[in-house]
Scaffold this motif. Structure first.
Motif, PDB file in Angstrom:
ATOM      1  N   ASP A 300       0.927  -1.189   0.087  1.00 26.91           N
ATOM      2  CA  ASP A 300       0.053   0.165  -0.144  1.00 26.91           C
ATOM      3  C   ASP A 300       0.820   1.100   0.178  1.00 26.91           C
ATOM      4  O   ASP A 300       2.032   1.125  -0.420  1.00 26.91           O
ATOM      5  CB  ASP A 300      -0.769   0.008   1.083  1.00 26.91           C
ATOM      6  CG  ASP A 300      -0.245   0.018   2.595  1.00 26.91           C
ATOM      7  OD1 ASP A 300       0.890   0.363   2.570  1.00 26.91           O
ATOM      8  OD2 ASP A 300      -0.823  -0.266   3.486  1.00 26.91           O
ATOM      9  N   LYS A 301       0.066   2.231   0.183  1.00 20.71           N
ATOM     10  CA  LYS A 301       1.102   3.751   0.150  1.00 20.71           C
ATOM     11  C   LYS A 301       2.232   3.768   1.226  1.00 20.71           C
ATOM     12  O   LYS A 301       3.139   4.270   0.884  1.00 20.71           O
ATOM     13  CB  LYS A 301       0.118   4.910   0.092  1.00 20.71           C
ATOM     14  CG  LYS A 301      -0.835   4.976  -1.038  1.00 20.71           C
ATOM     15  CD  LYS A 301      -1.817   6.011  -0.875  1.00 20.71           C
ATOM     16  CE  LYS A 301      -2.700   6.089  -2.300  1.00 20.71           C
ATOM     17  NZ  LYS A 301      -3.579   7.379  -2.057  1.00 20.71           N
ATOM     18  N   VAL A 302       1.709   3.203   2.277  1.00 17.90           N
ATOM     19  CA  VAL A 302       2.688   3.495   3.345  1.00 17.90           C
ATOM     20  C   VAL A 302       3.904   2.399   3.194  1.00 17.90           C
ATOM     21  O   VAL A 302       5.023   2.878   3.339  1.00 17.90           O
ATOM     22  CB  VAL A 302       2.047   2.922   4.823  1.00 17.90           C
ATOM     23  CG1 VAL A 302       3.068   2.895   6.141  1.00 17.90           C
ATOM     24  CG2 VAL A 302       0.998   4.057   5.106  1.00 17.90           C
ATOM     25  N   ASP A 303       3.479   1.108   2.568  1.00 20.20           N
ATOM     26  CA  ASP A 303       4.687   0.187   2.136  1.00 20.20           C
ATOM     27  C   ASP A 303       5.447   0.716   1.500  1.00 20.20           C
ATOM     28  O   ASP A 303       7.009   0.741   1.408  1.00 20.20           O
ATOM     29  CB  ASP A 303       4.091  -1.022   1.648  1.00 20.20           C
ATOM     30  CG  ASP A 303       3.118  -1.773   2.734  1.00 20.20           C
ATOM     31  OD1 ASP A 303       3.589  -1.718   3.830  1.00 20.20           O
ATOM     32  OD2 ASP A 303       2.117  -2.564   2.315  1.00 20.20           O
ATOM     33  N   CYS A 304       4.988   1.427   0.277  1.00 19.31           N
ATOM     34  CA  CYS A 304       5.797   2.070  -0.687  1.00 19.31           C
ATOM     35  C   CYS A 304       6.785   3.198  -0.226  1.00 19.31           C
ATOM     36  O   CYS A 304       7.801   3.479  -0.787  1.00 19.31           O
ATOM     37  CB  CYS A 304       4.910   2.626  -1.973  1.00 19.31           C
ATOM     38  SG  CYS A 304       4.348   1.017  -3.020  1.00 19.31           S
ATOM     39  N   ALA A 305       6.127   4.106   0.628  1.00 18.37           N
ATOM     40  CA  ALA A 305       6.958   5.202   1.392  1.00 18.37           C
ATOM     41  C   ALA A 305       8.073   4.652   2.002  1.00 18.37           C
ATOM     42  O   ALA A 305       9.190   5.394   1.867  1.00 18.37           O
ATOM     43  CB  ALA A 305       5.909   5.996   2.103  1.00 18.37           C
ATOM     44  N   GLN A 306       8.043   3.673   2.768  1.00 18.49           N
ATOM     45  CA  GLN A 306       8.821   3.022   3.301  1.00 18.49           C
ATOM     46  C   GLN A 306      10.246   2.525   2.541  1.00 18.49           C
ATOM     47  O   GLN A 306      11.220   2.404   2.882  1.00 18.49           O
ATOM     48  CB  GLN A 306       8.521   1.956   4.283  1.00 18.49           C
ATOM     49  CG  GLN A 306       7.686   2.253   5.502  1.00 18.49           C
ATOM     50  CD  GLN A 306       7.009   1.168   6.166  1.00 18.49           C
ATOM     51  OE1 GLN A 306       7.009   0.118   6.135  1.00 18.49           O
ATOM     52  NE2 GLN A 306       6.563   1.731   7.387  1.00 18.49           N
ATOM     53  N   LEU A 307       9.883   2.158   1.455  1.00 14.80           N
ATOM     54  CA  LEU A 307      10.830   1.572   0.429  1.00 14.80           C
ATOM     55  C   LEU A 307      11.741   2.699   0.148  1.00 14.80           C
ATOM     56  O   LEU A 307      12.808   2.445   0.012  1.00 14.80           O
ATOM     57  CB  LEU A 307      10.164   0.963  -0.895  1.00 14.80           C
ATOM     58  CG  LEU A 307       9.214  -0.446  -0.818  1.00 14.80           C
ATOM     59  CD1 LEU A 307       8.577  -0.493  -2.109  1.00 14.80           C
ATOM     60  CD2 LEU A 307      10.028  -1.305  -0.367  1.00 14.80           C
TER      61      LEU A 307
END
Length: 325
Positions: A300-307
């Protein structure tokens, strides 16, 4: 590879109660010739479980599966051998990976909407315009910093998987190699014979050449149906009953997929933040399914931001909290 639809993941079924997949190495006594038989059934069925490949594609992929196990077992190499056929016909890619423990995975990619005849051969499937390529990559587990995997790439020289690999081994490795491969819905089998180089690079004695030629001719009597329907022990007795054969303890190939959430995340990072943000804006989240095992990964958006968080400059990460006071 990306899709906004969740595809349920069905884990591979456990190995059947029947005989384990087997690779049997042997040496011909008093002759510089080594050989291997391989029989892969449970692993092969797990490879097929997630894709309904047309029969000719299934045959090619099964033959490559057998060949990868046969070649890997001969390598003194702690890593992964990746065998690929890049096609310019209805089949775009065939890929098989095998590690030092004979753990295998494989997949094929076809041109969308392509029509594949039931009797299509290798050249018709992957070399229509003469641009098909065969590649073998050796990727060591213990690479030194900056070390890259070794890769050899050659044109598709031959009308079968076995012939293409034989020509590759002769051209790239200077090893006389003979392969007989076959695959159907249930099993992938193969036989490899290899003439070992003589010490010091001198010409091989006439007796050694005669033995090599004789054993190669015996292998050439193998018919596809016989290879598919006969177990290893019986095949060895039928072909080499006049030879003195030294047999080694058998090894057991198995299906294994090395995909992880971390690896998928690294793949997404390679696409770049701009493309990922664009996809998130359109889809809301990213769903990635492994081509080899079907495992589903959702970001999700949070997962991708952490990447991409670790890509931010260090001073920005430190300075941000200070501005809140």
């Amino acid at each position: 590879m990306m899709d906004n639809h969740h595809i349920p993941h069905h884990p591979p079924t456990p190995h059947d109660a029947g005989p384990a997949d087997t690779l049997q190495k042997f040496m011909v006594e008093n002759a510089p010739v080594r050989g291997e038989f391989v029989e892969i059934s449970s692993t092969w069925r797990q490879v097929q479980a997630r894709s309904d490949y047309p029969a000719p594609v299934k045959t090619l992929l099964g033959e490559m599966l057998s060949a990868a196990a046969l070649l890997s077992a001969n390598l003194k190499f702690n890593g992964v051998i990746v065998m690929q056929i890049h096609g310019d016909g209805p089949v775009r890619l065939l890929v098989v990976e095998c590690d030092a423990d004979l753990r295998l995975r494989a997949t094929a990619k076809m041109t969308e909407g392509a029509s594949i005849a039931a009797d299509a051969d290798l050249q018709q499937l992957v070399n229509l315009e003469g641009q098909g390529r065969f590649a073998i990559t050796l990727d060591p587990n213990d690479k030194m910093p900056g070390q890259k995997a070794y890769q050899g790439i050659v044109p598709l020289d031959g009308d079968s998987v076995a012939t293409v690999i034989e020509n590759y081994m002769h051209r790239s490795e200077q090893l006389d190699t003979k392969l007989w491969l076959a695959a159907d819905d249930d099993v992938a089998r193969g036989l490899l014979l290899q003439k070992l180089p003589t010490e010091g690079g001198i010409n091989a004695p006439a007796d050694d050449l005669e033995t090599w030629n004789r054993l190669s001719m015996l292998g050439s009597t193998l018919q596809t149906e016989e290879l598919l329907s006969t177990n290893i022990e019986t095949l060895m007795q039928r072909l080499f009953w006049e030879e003195t054969i030294r047999v080694f303890p058998p090894r057991h190939p198995q299906f294994h997929c090395s995909c992880t959430r971390e690896k998928v995340g690294n793949m997404l990072k390679m696409l770049g933040r701009e493309e990922i943000d664009s996809a998130l804006a359109e889809l809301g989240h990213l769903a990635v399914d492994c081509d080899y095992c079907g495992q589903h990964y959702d970001f999700d958006k949070v997962d991708c931001a952490q990447l991409f968080a670790s890509d931010a400059p260090a001073e920005t990460i430190i300075a941000a909290p200070q501005r809140r006071h």
